[in-house]
Enzyme design. Structure first.
Site, mmCIF file in Angstrom:
data_model
loop_
_atom_site.group_PDB
_atom_site.id
_atom_site.type_symbol
_atom_site.label_atom_id
_atom_site.label_comp_id
_atom_site.label_asym_id
_atom_site.label_seq_id
_atom_site.Cartn_x
_atom_site.Cartn_y
_atom_site.Cartn_z
ATOM 1 N N CYS A 2 0.842 -1.205 0.000
ATOM 2 C CA CYS A 2 0.000 0.000 0.000
ATOM 3 C C CYS A 2 0.875 1.253 0.000
ATOM 4 O O CYS A 2 2.031 1.220 0.364
ATOM 5 C CB CYS A 2 -0.886 0.012 1.242
ATOM 6 S SG CYS A 2 -1.963 -1.412 1.365
ATOM 7 N N ARG A 27 4.274 0.772 -6.547
ATOM 8 C CA ARG A 27 4.233 -0.172 -5.425
ATOM 9 C C ARG A 27 3.199 -1.283 -5.653
ATOM 10 O O ARG A 27 3.144 -2.246 -4.896
ATOM 11 C CB ARG A 27 3.912 0.571 -4.128
ATOM 12 C CG ARG A 27 4.943 1.627 -3.743
ATOM 13 C CD ARG A 27 4.401 2.623 -2.727
ATOM 14 N NE ARG A 27 4.178 2.025 -1.442
ATOM 15 C CZ ARG A 27 5.110 1.987 -0.463
ATOM 16 N NH1 ARG A 27 6.304 2.505 -0.675
ATOM 17 N NH2 ARG A 27 4.861 1.450 0.707
ATOM 18 N N TRP A 74 -3.090 -2.265 -1.626
ATOM 19 C CA TRP A 74 -2.751 -3.627 -2.071
ATOM 20 C C TRP A 74 -3.524 -4.548 -1.133
ATOM 21 O O TRP A 74 -3.218 -4.596 0.069
ATOM 22 C CB TRP A 74 -1.253 -3.866 -1.933
ATOM 23 C CG TRP A 74 -0.828 -5.281 -2.143
ATOM 24 C CD1 TRP A 74 -0.861 -6.290 -1.227
ATOM 25 C CD2 TRP A 74 -0.344 -5.874 -3.341
ATOM 26 N NE1 TRP A 74 -0.415 -7.463 -1.760
ATOM 27 C CE2 TRP A 74 -0.087 -7.251 -3.058
ATOM 28 C CE3 TRP A 74 -0.096 -5.401 -4.607
ATOM 29 C CZ2 TRP A 74 0.403 -8.126 -4.022
ATOM 30 C CZ3 TRP A 74 0.405 -6.287 -5.564
ATOM 31 C CH2 TRP A 74 0.634 -7.616 -5.283
ATOM 32 N N ASN A 98 -1.026 1.453 5.996
ATOM 33 C CA ASN A 98 -0.141 0.497 5.327
ATOM 34 C C ASN A 98 0.363 -0.461 6.396
ATOM 35 O O ASN A 98 0.929 -0.041 7.399
ATOM 36 C CB ASN A 98 1.038 1.227 4.669
ATOM 37 C CG ASN A 98 1.943 0.250 3.929
ATOM 38 O OD1 ASN A 98 1.518 -0.849 3.591
ATOM 39 N ND2 ASN A 98 3.190 0.639 3.717
ATOM 40 N N GLY A 99 0.116 -1.765 6.206
ATOM 41 C CA GLY A 99 0.585 -2.751 7.188
ATOM 42 C C GLY A 99 -0.504 -3.780 7.464
ATOM 43 O O GLY A 99 -1.453 -3.928 6.707
ATOM 44 N N GLU A 479 24.065 -18.452 7.697
ATOM 45 C CA GLU A 479 23.664 -17.277 6.898
ATOM 46 C C GLU A 479 24.341 -16.024 7.448
ATOM 47 O O GLU A 479 24.824 -15.179 6.687
ATOM 48 C CB GLU A 479 22.144 -17.153 6.902
ATOM 49 C CG GLU A 479 21.587 -15.831 6.401
ATOM 50 C CD GLU A 479 21.943 -15.490 4.952
ATOM 51 O OE1 GLU A 479 22.468 -16.367 4.237
ATOM 52 O OE2 GLU A 479 21.716 -14.329 4.549
ATOM 53 N N LYS A 483 26.851 -13.554 5.303
ATOM 54 C CA LYS A 483 26.657 -12.103 5.172
ATOM 55 C C LYS A 483 27.958 -11.366 5.481
ATOM 56 O O LYS A 483 28.381 -10.495 4.735
ATOM 57 C CB LYS A 483 25.546 -11.632 6.121
ATOM 58 C CG LYS A 483 24.159 -12.015 5.713
ATOM 59 C CD LYS A 483 23.581 -11.152 4.627
ATOM 60 C CE LYS A 483 23.522 -11.693 3.240
ATOM 61 N NZ LYS A 483 23.231 -13.025 2.898
ATOM 62 N N GLU A 486 30.724 -12.121 2.758
ATOM 63 C CA GLU A 486 30.570 -11.663 1.363
ATOM 64 C C GLU A 486 30.581 -10.142 1.238
ATOM 65 O O GLU A 486 30.852 -9.625 0.161
ATOM 66 C CB GLU A 486 29.310 -12.254 0.734
ATOM 67 C CG GLU A 486 28.002 -11.806 1.329
ATOM 68 C CD GLU A 486 26.828 -12.420 0.570
ATOM 69 O OE1 GLU A 486 26.937 -12.689 -0.631
ATOM 70 O OE2 GLU A 486 25.792 -12.634 1.207
ATOM 71 N N HIS A 502 34.233 -31.274 18.299
ATOM 72 C CA HIS A 502 34.805 -32.292 17.387
ATOM 73 C C HIS A 502 35.889 -31.701 16.501
ATOM 74 O O HIS A 502 36.041 -32.084 15.345
ATOM 75 C CB HIS A 502 33.680 -32.900 16.538
ATOM 76 C CG HIS A 502 32.639 -33.582 17.356
ATOM 77 N ND1 HIS A 502 32.852 -34.787 18.005
ATOM 78 C CD2 HIS A 502 31.395 -33.188 17.710
ATOM 79 C CE1 HIS A 502 31.778 -35.119 18.690
ATOM 80 N NE2 HIS A 502 30.866 -34.169 18.524
ATOM 81 N N LYS A 604 24.990 -10.813 -8.517
ATOM 82 C CA LYS A 604 23.691 -10.985 -7.863
ATOM 83 C C LYS A 604 23.068 -12.318 -8.255
ATOM 84 O O LYS A 604 22.404 -12.962 -7.477
ATOM 85 C CB LYS A 604 22.741 -9.839 -8.240
ATOM 86 C CG LYS A 604 21.381 -9.880 -7.550
ATOM 87 C CD LYS A 604 21.504 -9.809 -6.053
ATOM 88 C CE LYS A 604 20.182 -9.980 -5.343
ATOM 89 N NZ LYS A 604 20.348 -10.121 -3.875
#
Ligand code: AGP
Length: 609
Positions: A2, A27, A74, A98-99, A479, A483, A486, A502, A604
């Site tokens: 929205c 949007r 939306w 919006n939300g 992950e 981050k 990279e 171990h 990308k």
């Protein structure tokens, strides 16, 4: 998602509001509307479909008034009909939103019991009636809005008109972005820089919990404690594009902050917000007969698959394999004849994942791809595809796409679980409710940005580090390490906390930073044992846990750096614990001066093998 626009001026506002809505079209929307205050009355015009229909209506019934709000919707709660288009109004209030209001049903039922009659299916109309009910008790406009914020739970940005304050536009932020744009004798509110950039040369983003009272020549912002505050005024970047960085230094930081709003929008494509159950479009497979599930991906998408494995196995009672595409495609693993293979890819063009898809189709697997780019090769070559609706992700390091992948994977796991009878409707509703809390919980975690920025400053000279976790926190750790690697080029390794003894424990030495992620769940005690192993070797622990977790380690907390995050569950924990790692990586990279959005050697989309 929205879009909100608002304006208080010395001159008529409706035509400017319509132009502002046109700047929000990118949007995505399915209806729109404008409301103004004029002659002691709230006036409104709305339309389903394209803005041109609203424009045509306005030609026939222009909206007088020098204060107004506009909205492109939306659809989340309620179909994309005119009756559900914003602004929603009562005789005293107009609201654009919006939300997602998570406790919408409960509040709506309470209002209906109190005699309120609804004209729409939206959560926004609920907010309208609550503000009105407080006004009717004699509370001021500001106090009525503040009281309403205490009643609603979820993510929101509101633009509000109050009839008895005809010269004040109210702006409210609670998880969804909202900004004030100032110009000559008029002030705007808008959902993003782009919508405001045509009208103002500076922008002030509100913070969560802020309520702004805006007049044509001034505005006041009050924070969550009702204190009058100053928010940073920033100049709008001259060359605004659709994927502009806006007030952010890098696309990656913008995309990190977009997550609450973008995840809410992504989930709205797969959840019936009114009834709190899934609403996944029909897939071409009988999910009740699936006997095996394989998740195939690369990089961050692979880690999303590892996290989702817990959901699939718990919700569907099916054993799940998670495969790195570049390994899987050459192993020629035998695949169950009635198996479903799910391919996870932001770009939908990763060569290794595409090759794995081709291999699986040759073996007769049922195939579903989970992608961000809708017309991608993976999308076209799978039996079915579920878009993650993360919007353009410009930063090479995946952030909002990663968390949107998690959301869609969770929905798919729940869907299979309800299809094969492993999950009851009650369980489905509970897990969906937890998914709908994720935008708010991520927003809360983003509020710790300044603390994490300070931590990054202390760690700006590190050359190596470890990320440890158990269960879903293990792929969260992987992950997080990716981050950092990279974008800052610092060596980092994600490891199962239980595996340290171990071998890798030999790496531990004085002051080596070790990030440990663990909610106070069934694996917490075991993780604390690993934490003790780390401290015993003089390494420095940065622990992310929740309040219960921190309380449980007693005096140990004096030997570590701890961050307390919201209480979480199997659904929300991976989302919440991913956020600090995104921010740590970003701010360490910023201090190192690397090219955050385009790190060296990276693309990308890896369309080569
Ligand atoms: C994640 O930050 C990296 N950019 C990379 O690991 C990425 O996730 C991987 O290349 C897979 O890309 P895909 O999701 O487009 O298939």
């Amino acid at each position: 998602m929205c879009g909100i626009i608002g304006l208080v001026s010395k001159k008529e506002v409706s035509s400017t509001l319509l132009e502002g809505l046109k700047r929000l079209e990118y949007r995505g929307y399915d209806s729109s509307g404008i409301a103004t205050i004029s002659n002691e009355k709230i006036e409104r015009v709305r339309s389903k479909g394209n803005l041109s229909f609203l424009e045509e209506k306005l030609l026939n019934s222009s909206l007088p008034g020098n204060i107004g709000i506009g909205h492109t919707r939306w659809a989340t709660h309620g179909s994309p009909e005119e009756k559900n288009a914003h602004p929603h109004i009562t005789d005293k209030v107009a609201v654009v939103h919006n939300g997602i209001i998570e406790n919408n049903n409960q509040l709506r039922n309470q209002l209906i019991e109190a005699g309120v009659e609804f004209s729409s299916d939206t959560d926004t109309e609920v907010v309208c009636h609550i503000i009105t009910s407080y006004l009717n008790t004699g509370l001021s406009a500001y106090d009525s809005i503040r009281a309403t914020m205490s009643d609603v739970r979820g993510t929101y940005a509101f633009g509000v008109l109050i009839l008895n304050e005809p010269n004040k536009l109210f702006a409210v932020r609670g998880g969804s972005p909202l900004a004030i744009g100032s110009a000559n004798n008029e002030n705007f509110i808008g959902s993003d820089t782009y919508s405001l950039s045509a009208y103002s040369d500076n922008i002030t983003y509100l913070k969560d919990g802020d309520v702004a009272e805006i007049e044509n020549d001034s505005y006041r912002i009050f924070d969550h404690s009702n204190s009058l505050v100053e928010r940073e005024k920033q100049s709008i970047i001259e060359s605004i594009t659709l994927s502009e960085k806006g007030i952010f230094k890098h696309f990656m930081l913008k995309e990190i902050h977009e997550q609450p709003e973008v995840i809410a929008k992504s989930l709205s494509n797969y959840i019936d917000m009114d009834n709190g159950v899934l609403n996944i479009p029909n897939l071409p497979h009988d999910l009740s007969t699936i006997t095996n599930v394989t998740l195939v991906a690369c990089g961050s998408s692979y880690y999303a698959g590892l996290i989702a494995r817990d959901w699939f196995e718990k919700f569907t009672n099916i054993k799940v394999d998670v495969e790195i595409a570049s390994e899987f495609r050459y192993r020629e693993a035998p695949m169950a004849s009635n198996g479903l293979t799910i391919f996870i890819s932001q770009s939908g063009e990763t060569a290794d994942t595409l090759a794995a898809l081709k291999h699986c189709k040759y073996l007769g697997q049922k195939t579903i791809s989970i992608v961000n780019v809708g017309d991608s090769s993976m999308c076209r070559n799978s039996d079915a595809s579920l878009k993650i609706y993360a919007g353009p992700e410009i930063g090479v390091a995946s952030t909002k796409a990663f968390t949107c992948q998690l959301g869609v994977l969770a929905c798919l796991a729940i869907k299979i679980g309800t299809s094969n009878g492993s999950l009851s409707e009650y369980q489905e509703k509970e897990y969906v409710k937890s998914l709908l809390s994720v935008p708010r919980l991520i927003s809360n975690t983003l509020d710790k940005e300044d603390e994490i920025k300070n931590l990054a400053h202390d760690l700006s000279n590190i050359t190596t580090t470890l990320y440890l976790g158990r269960g879903q926190m293990y792929p969260v750790a992987m992950e997080g390490a990716l981050k950092l690697k990279e974008i800052s080029y610092v060596h980092a390794e994600g490891y199962p906390a239980g595996e340290m003894k171990h071998g890798p424990i030999a790496l531990l030495e004085k002051d080596l930073p070790v990030f440990i992620m663990s909610p106070s769940n069934n694996l917490y005690e075991k993780t604390v044992s690993n934490l003790n192993e780390v401290i015993a070797r003089d390494a420095s622990v940065i622990l992310f846990t929740d309040k219960e977790g921190l309380d449980n380690i007693g005096l140990l907390k004096n030997k570590i750096k701890a961050f307390v995050l919201d209480k979480s569950d199997i659904i929300s924990a991976p989302f919440i614990y991913t956020i600090p790692n995104q921010l740590i990586a970003y701010y360490i990279a910023l201090l190192k001066g690397t090219d955050v959005d385009q790190p060296r050697n990276l693309a990308k989309s890896v369309t080569v093998e």
